[in-house]
Design a protein around this motif. Structure first.
Motif, mmCIF file in Angstrom:
data_model
loop_
_atom_site.group_PDB
_atom_site.id
_atom_site.type_symbol
_atom_site.label_atom_id
_atom_site.label_comp_id
_atom_site.label_asym_id
_atom_site.label_seq_id
_atom_site.Cartn_x
_atom_site.Cartn_y
_atom_site.Cartn_z
ATOM 1 N N UNK A 73 0.838 -1.200 0.000
ATOM 2 C CA UNK A 73 0.000 0.000 0.000
ATOM 3 C C UNK A 73 0.877 1.255 0.000
ATOM 4 N N UNK A 74 1.927 1.271 0.819
ATOM 5 C CA UNK A 74 2.829 2.420 0.867
ATOM 6 C C UNK A 74 3.616 2.572 -0.442
ATOM 7 N N UNK A 75 4.017 1.472 -1.016
ATOM 8 C CA UNK A 75 4.730 1.535 -2.300
ATOM 9 C C UNK A 75 3.829 2.150 -3.361
ATOM 10 N N UNK A 76 2.576 1.704 -3.414
ATOM 11 C CA UNK A 76 1.637 2.223 -4.407
ATOM 12 C C UNK A 76 1.324 3.699 -4.176
ATOM 13 N N UNK A 77 1.249 4.121 -2.923
ATOM 14 C CA UNK A 77 0.946 5.522 -2.619
ATOM 15 C C UNK A 77 2.122 6.445 -2.909
ATOM 16 N N UNK A 78 3.335 5.974 -2.705
ATOM 17 C CA UNK A 78 4.512 6.839 -2.804
ATOM 18 C C UNK A 78 5.227 6.788 -4.152
ATOM 19 N N UNK A 79 4.952 5.791 -4.958
ATOM 20 C CA UNK A 79 5.649 5.648 -6.240
ATOM 21 C C UNK A 79 4.727 5.999 -7.400
ATOM 22 N N UNK A 80 5.314 6.531 -8.436
ATOM 23 C CA UNK A 80 4.557 6.874 -9.640
ATOM 24 C C UNK A 80 4.349 5.633 -10.506
ATOM 25 N N UNK A 81 3.377 5.733 -11.390
ATOM 26 C CA UNK A 81 3.105 4.686 -12.386
ATOM 27 C C UNK A 81 2.892 3.316 -11.753
ATOM 28 N N UNK A 82 2.111 3.295 -10.661
ATOM 29 C CA UNK A 82 1.828 2.028 -9.994
ATOM 30 C C UNK A 82 0.332 1.775 -9.946
ATOM 31 N N UNK A 83 -0.017 0.511 -9.897
ATOM 32 C CA UNK A 83 -1.411 0.082 -9.707
ATOM 33 C C UNK A 83 -1.417 -0.922 -8.570
ATOM 34 N N UNK A 84 -2.407 -0.805 -7.687
ATOM 35 C CA UNK A 84 -2.537 -1.783 -6.613
ATOM 36 C C UNK A 84 -4.007 -1.945 -6.290
ATOM 37 N N UNK A 85 -4.531 -3.113 -6.591
ATOM 38 C CA UNK A 85 -5.902 -3.473 -6.265
ATOM 39 C C UNK A 85 -5.842 -4.904 -5.725
ATOM 40 N N UNK A 86 -5.708 -5.052 -4.399
ATOM 41 C CA UNK A 86 -5.507 -6.395 -3.823
ATOM 42 C C UNK A 86 -6.666 -7.349 -4.066
ATOM 43 N N UNK A 87 -7.839 -6.831 -4.391
ATOM 44 C CA UNK A 87 -8.968 -7.728 -4.704
ATOM 45 C C UNK A 87 -8.780 -8.421 -6.051
ATOM 46 N N UNK A 88 -8.068 -7.750 -6.953
ATOM 47 C CA UNK A 88 -7.861 -8.317 -8.287
ATOM 48 C C UNK A 88 -6.550 -9.092 -8.393
ATOM 49 N N UNK A 89 -5.483 -8.535 -7.776
ATOM 50 C CA UNK A 89 -4.154 -9.138 -7.916
ATOM 51 C C UNK A 89 -3.323 -8.750 -6.702
ATOM 52 N N UNK A 90 -2.605 -9.681 -6.124
ATOM 53 C CA UNK A 90 -1.918 -9.482 -4.851
ATOM 54 C C UNK A 90 -0.513 -8.895 -5.013
#
Length: 109
Positions: A73-90
């Motif tokens: 979650x922190x990586x996705x919030x702090x880095x550009x060009x990221x996607x994080x949706x734990x319901x779809x992909x871990x």
């Protein structure tokens, strides 16, 4: 020459012309200058029987283990060009523009 290389690429069904690599540029002499990768370019190499092969690199894969747990979650919030949706992909999906690459970052490190 570019024409010869493009003709060879067309002979194997390549869709794009092959860029020519400059022999001596300022980018090669400057230590901090970024030179784009040639991934996806057509390379010519000898086949060992007097002919040549045309090789196009299209996909590479590698893995690394950092040995620590990662807070996705922190990586996705702090880095550009990221996607994080734990319901779809871990994993965090990080897309780089140059060199064009996609990294899958898992919490296991």
């Amino acid at each position: 020459s570019t024409t010869t290389t493009s003709t060879m690429a067309a002979n194997i069904g390549a869709a794009a012309a092959v860029p020519e690599i400059p022999e001596n540029t300022d980018a090669q002499n400057a230590p901090n200058q970024h030179v784009p990768s040639l991934a996806g370019s057509v390379l010519e190499c000898p086949d060992g029987f007097g002919g040549s092969l045309l090789i196009r690199l299209q996909n590479m894969s590698s893995t690394a283990n950092l040995g620590v747990r990662l807070d996705l979650k922190q990586i996705a919030l702090r880095c550009r060009n990221t996607e994080f949706n734990p319901r779809r992909f871990a994993a965090v999906i990080m897309r780089l523009r140059e060199p064009r690459a996609t990294a899958l970052i898992f919490s296991s490190g």
